[in-house]
Scaffold this motif. Sequence first.
Motif: not given
Lengths: 252, 235
Positions: A7, A75, A95-96, A99
Amino acid sequence: MEKGMNLTLIVWRQKDAKSAGSFATYAARNVSPDMSFLEMLDVVNEGLALRGEEPIAFDSDCREGICGTCSCVINGVAHGGQKATTACQLHMRKFRDGDTLTIEPWRAKAFPVVKDLVVDRSSFDRIIQAGGFVSVRTGGTPDGNAIPVSKEDSDLAMDAAQCIGCGACVAACKNASAMLFVSAKVSHLGLLPQGKVEQDWRVLNMVKQMDAEGFGACTVTGSCEAVCPKEITLDNIARMNRDYGVATAKGK
Amino acid sequence: MNIVNNLFHSTLGKKYLMALTGAGLFGFAVIHMLGNLQVFLGPEALNRYAHFLQSNKELLWPARFGLLAMVALHIWSAVKLSAENKAARPVGYLNDPAPPAASYASRTMLMSGLIVAAFIIYHLLHFTVKVEPVNLTGRDFDDLHVLDNAGRSIHDVHQMLVIGFQQPVVVLFYIIGVGLLCLHLSHGLSAMFQSLGLRNKAWWPALQQSAKAAALLLFLGYIAVPVAVLLRLVK
Ligand code: HEM
Ligand code: FES
């Protein structure tokens, strides 16, 4: 072993209350989806410490969603946007991989930044001191069921009492209003017979302190309710408005 | 003077003022719309109604002062609270994220309100003060007269509307002005119950839906007149 997520973090860094802050970008590598958001920050901080850099300061205590200490806007959403969840209970699987996350402190005039993501929420303490209590003379222990309370009132009071005072409502509100917090306290005490006695005085004093601290007013946008980790509702704000009107009409 | 102090010097009190004056103005908006709709009953009905209002000076002026006082208080509390709200967050978030769950109408109350105020001024100049240049028709609306049943010469309001609303640009102003008023009310009408504490959990969903429905009905009721004239349905 499954490989973790990578991330990019854009984090607010501010040395102290007096310094100007700015955003800094960090890479969080090999993050396990089973980590909580704060554990992810712990790992990033270990990396920073190893490189001799100042770790990111953030608040936390219980890490199980009950103390109200953790406080970051992720975010653009206070506590990260998972329903009824504090940042410490948010997991990285939300989350991915790949991200980019922005991480900011609560933003309000009444919550000045102390360092990085840590803000001073003593304005909430002063609001509680202004009326968030019940005056009782101490003495012998009263009988458990001496004062009848209806199930409905006790349920509503308990719902309001869930408020952990984290301040996400203020952080999310476009007006940085503390109405949800104050109304939860006013409702929690005012719904019960022990607290009703001082309700007029309580609501006027707590609102006065809320205004003095520099929180904004309510525009009924519902942002506070949407981010509240304890699902405190706008019903409490309506109740506080009514109590305020009643106290005012009585000339208090 | 705790009452004055609580109302004028606290955030909650100012919201009470905003909600009470907003309720009063909404009441006026409904009555005014119903009055306007008499255009569809023909020239005689509308002109009689208009003459009735205009000739009752003892009622007309108190009503006008009352409305002016409500508008003034509403705008005063709106501007004051908006400034306090802005000051409550000196530093914002990165890239200005939209506040969660907040409807468009709720985020733009000050802007919709201020444009409505500008529209109200235009509307007063157009049909009340009858300033010729703003009607864009080259006609002086003060010159329009008609004989009533008793043979008296009265102002021909019906003719004024028909001439006035044959101007597409003017109709567009009205649609925008009234549209923003109704956007304002789609949020304001339910917020009003919240600010006054006149609602509980059971009523809230119904109040929010009714506010939107009332705002839509008001919009349709208001634009019906200029649109009908523009489409030559009212002559
Ligand atoms: C015919 C004209 C108008 C009507 C019927 C009306 C009605 C209302 C109502 C019912 C509310 C809800 C009160 C509440 O929040 O408790 C409201 C709120 C508000 N109005 Fe108006 N209004 C009008 C004109 C205006 C104008 C000219 C302004 C210009 C400044 C304005 C600014 C606002 C603002 C800023 C709010 C509240 C936003 C907040 O809660 O923070 N309104 N209005
Ligand atoms: S650390 Fe206690 S609620 Fe998050």
